[in-house]
Design a protein around this motif. Structure first.
Motif, PDB file in Angstrom:
ATOM      1  N   VAL A  84      -1.406  27.920  28.634  1.00 40.42           N
ATOM      2  CA  VAL A  84      -2.348  26.871  29.040  1.00 40.42           C
ATOM      3  C   VAL A  84      -1.650  25.639  29.609  1.00 40.42           C
ATOM      4  N   ASN A  87      -2.977  23.429  32.358  1.00 38.79           N
ATOM      5  CA  ASN A  87      -4.211  22.697  32.070  1.00 38.79           C
ATOM      6  C   ASN A  87      -3.956  21.406  31.299  1.00 38.79           C
ATOM      7  N   GLY A  90      -5.961  18.017  31.220  1.00 39.47           N
ATOM      8  CA  GLY A  90      -7.347  18.285  31.601  1.00 39.47           C
ATOM      9  C   GLY A  90      -8.271  18.230  30.399  1.00 39.47           C
ATOM     10  N   HIS A  92     -10.320  20.357  29.404  1.00 38.89           N
ATOM     11  CA  HIS A  92     -10.535  21.641  28.741  1.00 38.89           C
ATOM     12  C   HIS A  92      -9.271  22.195  28.090  1.00 38.89           C
ATOM     13  N   PHE A  93      -8.184  21.436  28.131  1.00 39.73           N
ATOM     14  CA  PHE A  93      -6.907  21.923  27.594  1.00 39.73           C
ATOM     15  C   PHE A  93      -7.026  22.380  26.145  1.00 39.73           C
TER      16      PHE A  93
END
Length: 118
Positions: A84, A87, A90, A92-93
């Protein structure tokens, strides 16, 4: 040895879970909370299976399992961080990270359950 949640944190999570319908989360915040709660539930299940297994083992086997589990935790965490990584920063991490942790933890629980059946 394994990550556990404090009693205070458990009661806090229970209160959060009661306020959110994780079958139908409303918005990103609730969705990420539900993802985290699912990972935490799977981690709790892993801890329960681990405790059942460790109780059945010899002293030498216990030491080997403990070492293997610590290695597995490190690998799981590093693997999920890598998966991840793009991300990071972000919104949504944390959700992506907790989904990865949940999948890996569920798989490890299944592996340990096989040893219980022996």
């Amino acid at each position: 040895m394994l990550a556990t949640t404090s009693v205070f944190a458990q009661s806090e999570h229970s209160a959060i879970a009661q306020q959110i319908n994780c079958d139908r989360p409303q918005g990103d915040v609730e969705a990420r909370t539900c993802i985290r709660l699912r990972y935490e539930a799977e981690d709790k299940r892993l801890n329960e299976v681990y405790k059942q297994l460790i109780a059945k083992l010899s002293k030498e086997e216990k030491a080997l399992l403990a070492e293997a589990q610590l290695g597995w935790i490190k690998q799981r965490d590093n693997t999920c961080e890598f998966q991840v990584y793009r991300n990071r920063g972000g919104s949504h991490f944390s959700g992506f990270l907790n989904e990865c942790l949940e999948r890996a933890t569920k798989q490890r629980t299944a592996e340990l359950e096989k040893y219980l059946q022996r």
